[in-house]
Motif scaffolding. Structure first.
Motif, PDB file in Angstrom:
ATOM      1  N   ASP A 251     -27.209 -26.711 -28.302  1.00 28.12           N
ATOM      2  CA  ASP A 251     -27.597 -28.600 -27.417  1.00 28.12           C
ATOM      3  C   ASP A 251     -26.433 -29.483 -27.569  1.00 28.12           C
ATOM      4  O   ASP A 251     -26.607 -29.366 -28.161  1.00 28.12           O
ATOM      5  CB  ASP A 251     -28.934 -28.757 -28.086  1.00 28.12           C
ATOM      6  CG  ASP A 251     -29.745 -29.643 -27.481  1.00 28.12           C
ATOM      7  OD1 ASP A 251     -29.291 -30.596 -27.342  1.00 28.12           O
ATOM      8  OD2 ASP A 251     -31.127 -29.194 -26.897  1.00 28.12           O
TER       9      ASP A 251
ATOM     10  N   ALA B 144     -27.612 -20.249 -24.808  1.00 27.98           N
ATOM     11  CA  ALA B 144     -28.927 -20.703 -24.960  1.00 27.98           C
ATOM     12  C   ALA B 144     -30.124 -19.524 -24.014  1.00 27.98           C
ATOM     13  O   ALA B 144     -30.685 -18.843 -24.625  1.00 27.98           O
ATOM     14  CB  ALA B 144     -29.436 -21.957 -23.783  1.00 27.98           C
TER      15      ALA B 144
ATOM     16  N   ARG C 126     -35.126 -31.928 -36.332  1.00 28.01           N
ATOM     17  CA  ARG C 126     -35.911 -30.929 -35.666  1.00 28.01           C
ATOM     18  C   ARG C 126     -37.114 -32.227 -34.630  1.00 28.01           C
ATOM     19  O   ARG C 126     -37.596 -33.276 -35.082  1.00 28.01           O
ATOM     20  CB  ARG C 126     -36.821 -29.779 -36.247  1.00 28.01           C
ATOM     21  CG  ARG C 126     -35.625 -29.234 -36.959  1.00 28.01           C
ATOM     22  CD  ARG C 126     -36.941 -28.149 -37.906  1.00 28.01           C
ATOM     23  NE  ARG C 126     -38.696 -27.899 -36.694  1.00 28.01           N
ATOM     24  CZ  ARG C 126     -38.496 -26.927 -36.584  1.00 28.01           C
ATOM     25  NH1 ARG C 126     -37.088 -25.175 -37.269  1.00 28.01           N
ATOM     26  NH2 ARG C 126     -39.443 -26.325 -36.156  1.00 28.01           N
ATOM     27  N   ARG C 127     -37.401 -32.067 -33.506  1.00 25.50           N
ATOM     28  CA  ARG C 127     -37.782 -32.656 -32.106  1.00 25.50           C
ATOM     29  C   ARG C 127     -39.575 -32.312 -33.167  1.00 25.50           C
ATOM     30  O   ARG C 127     -39.724 -33.287 -32.028  1.00 25.50           O
ATOM     31  CB  ARG C 127     -37.554 -31.683 -30.531  1.00 25.50           C
ATOM     32  CG  ARG C 127     -36.067 -32.186 -30.700  1.00 25.50           C
ATOM     33  CD  ARG C 127     -35.253 -33.503 -29.831  1.00 25.50           C
ATOM     34  NE  ARG C 127     -33.917 -33.681 -30.503  1.00 25.50           N
ATOM     35  CZ  ARG C 127     -32.977 -33.092 -29.590  1.00 25.50           C
ATOM     36  NH1 ARG C 127     -33.561 -32.336 -28.971  1.00 25.50           N
ATOM     37  NH2 ARG C 127     -32.012 -33.085 -29.270  1.00 25.50           N
TER      38      ARG C 127
ATOM     39  N   SER D 109     -33.355 -25.236 -36.256  1.00 25.73           N
ATOM     40  CA  SER D 109     -32.763 -27.160 -35.905  1.00 25.73           C
ATOM     41  C   SER D 109     -34.310 -26.804 -34.753  1.00 25.73           C
ATOM     42  O   SER D 109     -34.596 -27.705 -33.651  1.00 25.73           O
ATOM     43  CB  SER D 109     -31.779 -27.265 -35.234  1.00 25.73           C
ATOM     44  OG  SER D 109     -31.550 -25.948 -34.495  1.00 25.73           O
ATOM     45  N   SER D 110     -34.520 -25.418 -34.219  1.00 21.59           N
ATOM     46  CA  SER D 110     -35.627 -25.322 -32.996  1.00 21.59           C
ATOM     47  C   SER D 110     -34.710 -24.992 -31.282  1.00 21.59           C
ATOM     48  O   SER D 110     -35.699 -25.369 -30.709  1.00 21.59           O
ATOM     49  CB  SER D 110     -36.535 -25.394 -33.456  1.00 21.59           C
ATOM     50  OG  SER D 110     -36.314 -26.516 -32.863  1.00 21.59           O
ATOM     51  N   ARG D 111     -33.758 -25.835 -31.527  1.00 25.42           N
ATOM     52  CA  ARG D 111     -32.517 -25.704 -30.600  1.00 25.42           C
ATOM     53  C   ARG D 111     -31.070 -24.488 -30.752  1.00 25.42           C
ATOM     54  O   ARG D 111     -30.564 -24.760 -31.856  1.00 25.42           O
ATOM     55  CB  ARG D 111     -32.563 -26.804 -29.670  1.00 25.42           C
ATOM     56  CG  ARG D 111     -31.504 -27.838 -31.185  1.00 25.42           C
ATOM     57  CD  ARG D 111     -31.322 -29.454 -30.629  1.00 25.42           C
ATOM     58  NE  ARG D 111     -31.497 -30.062 -31.978  1.00 25.42           N
ATOM     59  CZ  ARG D 111     -31.640 -30.733 -32.382  1.00 25.42           C
ATOM     60  NH1 ARG D 111     -33.074 -30.494 -32.147  1.00 25.42           N
ATOM     61  NH2 ARG D 111     -30.695 -30.947 -33.807  1.00 25.42           N
TER      62      ARG D 111
ATOM     63  N   HIS E 151     -32.619 -16.617 -26.126  1.00 25.01           N
ATOM     64  CA  HIS E 151     -33.724 -16.774 -25.307  1.00 25.01           C
ATOM     65  C   HIS E 151     -33.937 -14.843 -24.781  1.00 25.01           C
ATOM     66  O   HIS E 151     -34.764 -14.152 -25.753  1.00 25.01           O
ATOM     67  CB  HIS E 151     -33.806 -17.372 -24.017  1.00 25.01           C
ATOM     68  CG  HIS E 151     -35.502 -17.625 -23.727  1.00 25.01           C
ATOM     69  ND1 HIS E 151     -36.044 -18.205 -24.558  1.00 25.01           N
ATOM     70  CD2 HIS E 151     -35.517 -16.338 -22.832  1.00 25.01           C
ATOM     71  CE1 HIS E 151     -37.906 -17.694 -23.555  1.00 25.01           C
ATOM     72  NE2 HIS E 151     -37.432 -17.580 -22.919  1.00 25.01           N
TER      73      HIS E 151
END
Length: 603
Positions: free
Chosen positions: A445, A421, A291-292, A440-442, A425
């Motif tokens: 990607d 994506a 995770r970023r 992973s919150s994405r 969203h």
């Protein structure tokens, strides 16, 4: 036969419902020397903390007793020619110093540098006050010796208090002290200036200013009030003391606040984590270390790492350490060292039983939080009576024209990744993103080429989607489950069933589904003969499910007859558990500090 039927893998146990509950895995051995040194330092710090609490409590008690000590109220005051009001002011300040020591004990427990400096300065003041009391009253030698001993202990243990505070905390502390203190001073002064007829005589501006300043510490000033205006005296005293206390509390918070760095994963750390994930199968939650909004700390030699995020003074790690199991103790010690360095409380969310054992050997307490549902592709099947509900749902969805596509993200072109994506969203809408330990919150990607995208279609239109990230070389872990607002009920069951059917073609042997919090408690409450406590606790959890998906996630997972793997939360001590759970809720997106408050804290 499903993954819940049969005896299960070696080392597993089967519960009363026939579900397999894993207990596999031996914990790594920690470095005894590092642990012994850390525990020894913690014992010394704990002794100093308790000494500060005792001195603070005794100071407060001595100041509020019906017959308080008369500081500067006897021969010494007369000899030095000091004003009579100074004794009362000294008593109030002494009481505040005692309260300050009690509050500073928390900062000392976290080994904060500024807490040590403030505690040392406060104790020095108390030493002076106690010595003056001995000279003035010819008694009180015992308390004076105790305070001197605390000061000596603080000085002797200076090297243990190494935790750094928020770099901007000192400026915010001074600013808060001035803002609240000056505001209270001006309000009281204006009230006095606007009500001259309610005052005795004609006090000067200087006397009014002195009265307003003394009100901030709860001391009566030189201004006298008319008999019919006692309420004004009470009002100005209450306003002044309130602003004074708030000024000290807010300033102290900013002064001692632990740093809360903005979450980010350095690109070089992400590369090192990916290399560790590629080397071993590891934990099903291991990929979420990427995770970023997390940082990473590595063991000496770089063979293992712990990823974490700092929230409200808690460094929250998730899952097991990444990398070589034999190097876990080194990564754990590195994580605990960095927590000590910055005054953070260490905590771990969602680690396995093997990981919990390793963390417990490092000194943390463990609490079982729930279970992770894992499906084995070799044993998963829609056949049999236990799977009748899922089988009927899947058949109904297929008859109504639903289809499912399962593909690796590396086989999806850039335009389609963008559409995926955007679709996710749009389906999420205004709902806050949730998940920390298992997300992973994405979405789609390009940095996750081995992720699997499962898409459900109805008459050619997408209605639901799963994203799963790699779990070692032959597993997948559910990252995202989302569907459109007009999707038919059963689309999630259909996608999971089709994923399991296509898993072998993608080299997948196991799939980790959602985490079911408090699964054991819910299950015990449903059993025949369950006691009133078990039934009551299960009922409370179902009520809480109106806001948090506790019961619904458990029942959704249970219908696939998975193998249940226990997951744990770890924390330093029981007193830290409420704070840790609060941070867990904030990290997972279920509450916590509002954004407005966070912006104010960072000003």
């Amino acid at each position: 036969m499903t993954g819940s039927e049969g005896s299960g893998p070696p080392g597993d146990t089967t519960d009363e419902r026939g579900d397999v509950r894993s207990t596999r895995g031996a914990a790594p051995t920690p470095d005894p020397e590092a642990r012994r040194r850390r525990l020894s330092e913690a014992a010394v710090v704990r002794a100093v903390v308790w000494a500060a609490r005792i001195v603070g409590a005794l100071t407060v008690v001595a100041a509020v007793l019906p017959a308080p000590r008369r500081i500067l109220g006897g021969e010494l005051r007369s000899t030095l020619g000091l004003p009579a009001g100074l004794g009362l002011a000294s008593l109030v300040v002494t009481a505040l110093a005692g309260v300050g020591l009690l509050l500073l004990a928390t900062g000392l427990r976290r080994r904060k540098q500024r807490a040590w400096w403030v505690a040392t300065a406060t104790t020095t003041f108390l030493v002076v006050v106690n010595l003056l009391h001995v000279l003035d009253q010819r008694r009180g030698i015992g308390p004076a010796v105790l305070v001197v001993a605390l000061l000596a202990a603080l000085i002797a243990t200076r090297r243990y208090f190494v935790a750094r505070q928020d770099p901007g905390g000192l400026g915010r502390s001074v600013r808060s002290l001035l803002q609240f203190g000056l505001s209270g001073f001006l309000i009281v002064w204006v009230l006095l200036a606007l009500n001259p007829r309610r005052l005795v005589g004609d006090p000067s501006i200087a006397a009014q200013a002195a009265h307003a300043a003394l009100s901030l510490i709860g001391v009566t000033g030189p201004v006298q009030f008319e008999q019919r205006s006692v309420w004004l005296d009470d009002l100005t005293s209450a306003i002044g003391l309130t602003f004074g206390v708030v000024a000290l509390v807010v300033a102290g918070y900013h002064l001692l606040r632990s740093p809360e760095p903005r979450p980010s994963l350095a690109p070089e750390d992400e590369e090192r984590l990916r290399a560790l994930l590629d080397q071993r199968d590891g934990d099903s939650l291991g990929y979420f270390a990427l995770r970023r909004d997390k940082a990473a700390v590595f063991a000496h030699g770089g063979k293992s790492a712990v990823s974490y995020r700092v929230l409200a003074g808690v460094a929250l790690a998730s899952g097991d350490p990444v990398g070589d199991v034999g190097a876990w103790p080194g990564a754990i010690e590195a994580f605990l060292d960095i927590c000590t360095r910055y005054g953070w409380s260490p905590a771990v969310l969602g680690c396995s039983e093997r990981g919990a054992t390793a963390w417990a050997k490092a000194g943390l307490d463990a609490l079982e939080l729930g279970d992770e549902a894992v499906l084995e592709t070799a044993t998963f099947s829609l056949d049999g009576r236990p799977m009748r509900g899922v089988r009927q749902t899947v058949n109904r969805m297929q008859r109504s024209g639903h289809t499912v596509e399962v593909t690796r993200l590396r086989d999806v072109d850039e335009a389609e990744r963008t559409r995926i994506a955007e679709r996710a969203h749009r389906w999420r809408g205004a709902e806050d993103e949730r998940g920390f330990s298992m997300a992973s919150s994405r979405v789609a990607d390009p940095s996750d080429p081995d992720a699997v995208i499962v898409t459900a279609f109805r008459d050619g239109e997408p209605t639901g989607m799963l994203q799963l990230v790699p779990w070692g070389r032959d597993g997948l872990s559910l990252d995202l489950m989302i569907r459109s607002a007009d999707a038919d009920n059963g689309v999630n069951e259909l996608m999971i069933a089709e994923l399991m059917a296509a898993a072998k073609d993608h080299g997948v042997k196991r799939v980790s589904l959602n985490f079911a919090m408090f699964r054991s408690a819910l299950e015990r409450g449903e059993r025949i003969g369950a006691g009133p406590v078990a039934r009551g606790w299960a009922r409370v959890l179902r009520i809480a499910s109106r806001w948090w998906q506790i019961d619904s996630l458990y029942r959704f997972n249970a219908k696939f007859r998975p193998t249940w793997y226990p997951r744990y939360v770890l924390f330093p001590a029981v007193r830290d558990l409420p704070r840790v759970l609060f941070v867990v809720l904030e990290a997972e997106g279920f509450g916590g500090r509002p954004p407005t408050l966070l912006r104010l804290l960072r000003r």
